[in-house]
Design an enzyme around this catalytic site. Structure first.
Site, PDB file in Angstrom:
ATOM      1  N   GLY A  93      74.600  12.416  13.407  1.00 13.00           N
ATOM      2  CA  GLY A  93      74.096  11.099  13.034  1.00 13.00           C
ATOM      3  C   GLY A  93      73.197  11.098  11.819  1.00 13.00           C
ATOM      4  CG  ASN A 121      76.620  10.074   9.595  1.00 18.34           C
ATOM      5  OD1 ASN A 121      77.693   9.785  10.128  1.00 18.34           O
ATOM      6  ND2 ASN A 121      75.925  11.137   9.927  1.00 18.34           N
TER       7      ASN A 121
END
Length: 231
Positions: A93, A121
């Site tokens: 993430g 991301n």
């Protein structure tokens, strides 16, 4: 009685000599053990460090860490007798902003080769490319400020055209532009021959399977090998 005293003195002398020898032997054994441990620590200290700084792709999301490409790079280095220690600093993430925030802590150790794998991301979230590029530049700058001799590899990435063709095209060109500007080594596309191939990705279609990670390791190795090979 006199004979008994002589025997007692003789026995006491032998006992003292024996204790002295035992003590000396223990000291020798302890010294030997300490020397062995020091040699081990010295060898570990002498090993050069390759740090992979990235997101879930580096962290081998959905797999065992041993299946990820950083570990496969370690195995290849070991098989070639190259004295390098690989550190996996991948965080699922992670964005370029998050990576920049935790970079100081990561740079507390000596790093010989820094592999920067961030940006995907940002692209998937539609973060302005100017911001992503600025963060990547700051990461490169900080690594060099810490140790100008650290070799930097930048992993190029691509994203689906969900954000529009202009965004997608500019995102792709951002990595070679940064590599050229900073004179760092570029892995053209980390997921070359993996992205978009269903059998090489998990069900999410984004993260490589164990087989996919093998190919990613090869993509990295093509750029890394000339750096680690003896001159």
């Amino acid at each position: 009685m006199r004979k008994l005293l002589k025997f007692s003195y003789f026995f006491l002398v032998l006992l003292l000599i024996g204790c002295g020898e035992s003590k000396k032997q223990r000291q020798t054994d302890n010294t030997t053990e300490s020397t062995v441990e020091e040699n081990k620590e010295e060898k570990q200290t002498q090993s050069k460090v390759i740090l992979f700084f990235g997101n879930s792709l580096t962290a081998a999301y959905g797999l065992e860490t041993e299946d990820g490409f950083p570990h496969r790079i370690q195995l290849r280095l070991d098989s070639l007798g190259l004295d390098y220690k690989v550190i996996n600093s991948g965080l699922s993430g992670e964005t370029t902003s998050g990576g920049l925030n935790r970079l100081d802590w990561v740079l507390n150790q000596k790093i010989d080769i820094f592999v920067l794998e961030l940006g995907a991301n940002d692209g998937l979230r539609g973060i302005p490319l100017s911001e992503t590029k600025e963060n990547l530049q700051k990461i490169i700058d900080k690594v060099r400020e810490k140790n100008n001799e650290t070799t930097i590899l930048l992993a190029g990435m691509q994203i689906p055209p969900n954000m529009g063709q202009d965004y997608t095209t500019e995102f792709k060109s951002m990595f070679p532009d940064l590599a050229k500007k900073n004179n760092v080594l570029l892995i053209p596309f980390l997921l070359e021959n993996v992205a978009g191939i269903p059998e090489l990705n998990l069900e999410d279609g984004i993260h490589p399977t164990a087989e996919g990670q093998k190919i990613v390791a090869n993509n990295v190795w093509k750029v890394l090998e000339p750096v680690v090979s003896p001159k």
